[in-house]
Write a protein that holds these residues in place. Structure first.
Motif, PDB file in Angstrom:
ATOM      1  N   PHE A  32     -45.020   6.970 -12.920  1.00 41.57           N
ATOM      2  CA  PHE A  32     -45.646   6.099 -13.914  1.00 41.57           C
ATOM      3  C   PHE A  32     -46.608   6.886 -14.801  1.00 41.57           C
ATOM      4  O   PHE A  32     -46.608   6.718 -16.035  1.00 41.57           O
ATOM      5  N   VAL A  33     -47.429   7.739 -14.192  1.00 39.03           N
ATOM      6  CA  VAL A  33     -48.402   8.523 -14.964  1.00 39.03           C
ATOM      7  C   VAL A  33     -47.688   9.457 -15.942  1.00 39.03           C
ATOM      8  O   VAL A  33     -48.032   9.530 -17.125  1.00 39.03           O
ATOM      9  N   LEU A  34     -46.671  10.170 -15.449  1.00 46.51           N
ATOM     10  CA  LEU A  34     -45.945  11.099 -16.317  1.00 46.51           C
ATOM     11  C   LEU A  34     -45.208  10.359 -17.431  1.00 46.51           C
ATOM     12  O   LEU A  34     -45.191  10.803 -18.589  1.00 46.51           O
ATOM     13  N   ALA A  35     -44.605   9.221 -17.092  1.00 48.41           N
ATOM     14  CA  ALA A  35     -43.906   8.436 -18.109  1.00 48.41           C
ATOM     15  C   ALA A  35     -44.871   7.919 -19.169  1.00 48.41           C
ATOM     16  O   ALA A  35     -44.559   7.909 -20.368  1.00 48.41           O
ATOM     17  N   ALA A  36     -46.063   7.497 -18.733  1.00 49.50           N
ATOM     18  CA  ALA A  36     -47.068   7.000 -19.675  1.00 49.50           C
ATOM     19  C   ALA A  36     -47.521   8.097 -20.625  1.00 49.50           C
ATOM     20  O   ALA A  36     -47.700   7.861 -21.830  1.00 49.50           O
ATOM     21  N   VAL A  37     -47.699   9.310 -20.104  1.00 50.15           N
ATOM     22  CA  VAL A  37     -48.124  10.430 -20.953  1.00 50.15           C
ATOM     23  C   VAL A  37     -47.041  10.772 -21.967  1.00 50.15           C
ATOM     24  O   VAL A  37     -47.313  10.939 -23.166  1.00 50.15           O
TER      25      VAL A  37
END
Length: 265
Positions: free
Chosen positions: A176-181
């Motif tokens: 989720f964090v990587l996708a958001a970035v």
């Protein structure tokens, strides 16, 4: 005899690239949470008005999606899914350039043409390829993290659900964090580089700032994009004929509504 170099030799060179012109953040407008639905309606309107261009790029997206589905079926393993999606994510923004160009031409009152839209990839190509490299690095990093997280996967076949929880929870949070970035830096970068010919870091900073400043609307927009892509893959690529051109046109309208114009104070 070599000439002694003094400080004035470089003064003119430094003036060519102002600090204010490189890696700056272009301000954004505040959006309502319903704004992405307005972008979709405008994208649908462009889709209907430009059937030839829509069909061409829709077929390109469909071919890429079908290729991924066939590759997964041929290999018989899920391990090729992530690399295939990475390739798709790298190809997608460049295909979308043609859709952005077509919407841009219509906004200017010109007749959009397929040939003109295909030439859009040549606008600010240096920054666009630099952005592609940035995305590739991010995706490779994502793959490495995913490989490390497999160490948390239960080694016993038929293990209880509790044994899967560390893998599922940590993997989901990291993903989720990587996708958001990745979404934040790419939401409006490509159309900004195409229209204003800005450098890649200006595009990235401006896109990230726009997403950060409009989180509710951007969550809705991200969900709509994910929904369109899922529909495309769920229909073995046929849905891409419709969803991707509409999303591409909608992205252009979203960019114009979000990033402030040059004359806007």
């Amino acid at each position: 005899m070599p000439r002694t170099v003094n400080q004035h030799d470089f003064s003119n060179k430094r003036k060519e690239v102002s600090d204010k012109e490189y890696a700056r953040t272009i301000p954004c407008n505040q959006l309502s949470i319903s704004a992405p639905f307005h972008w979709l309606s405008l994208g649908l309107h462009d889709f209907v008005r430009m059937p030839l261009i829509s069909a061409f790029y829709g077929l390109c997206f469909m071919a890429a999606a079908v290729g991924i589905v066939l590759l997964v079926q041929w290999q018989g393993t899920h391990l090729v899914v992530l690399p295939s999606l990475i390739v798709y994510m790298l190809i997608g923004p460049f295909l979308a350039l043609g859709l952005y160009d077509a919407s841009w031409e219509r906004e200017k009152g010109h007749k959009a043409s397929l040939f003109h839209s295909m030439k859009a990839i040549g606008r600010n190509s240096t920054s666009q390829w630099a952005f592609a490299v940035l995305l590739a690095v991010a995706m490779i990093f994502w793959m490495r993290i995913a490989a490390l997280l497999h160490a948390l996967y239960p080694s016993v076949q038929g293990a209880p659900l509790a044994d899967f929880l560390p893998f599922l929870v940590i993997g989901s949070l990291v993903g989720f964090v990587l996708a958001a970035v990745v979404f934040s830096i790419s939401a409006f970068s490509i159309p900004l580089m195409m229209e204003r010919r800005v450098d890649v870091m200006t595009a990235v900073f401006s896109s990230f700032n726009a997403v950060k400043s409009n989180i509710p609307a951007m969550i809705v927009w991200a969900l709509l994009i994910c929904g369109g892509i899922l529909v495309g893959f769920a229909t073995y690529g046929i849905g891409m004929l419709f969803t991707m051109p509409i999303l591409g046109y909608a992205t252009w309208h979203g960019y114009h509504e979000t990033i402030k114009k040059k004359h806007t104070p």
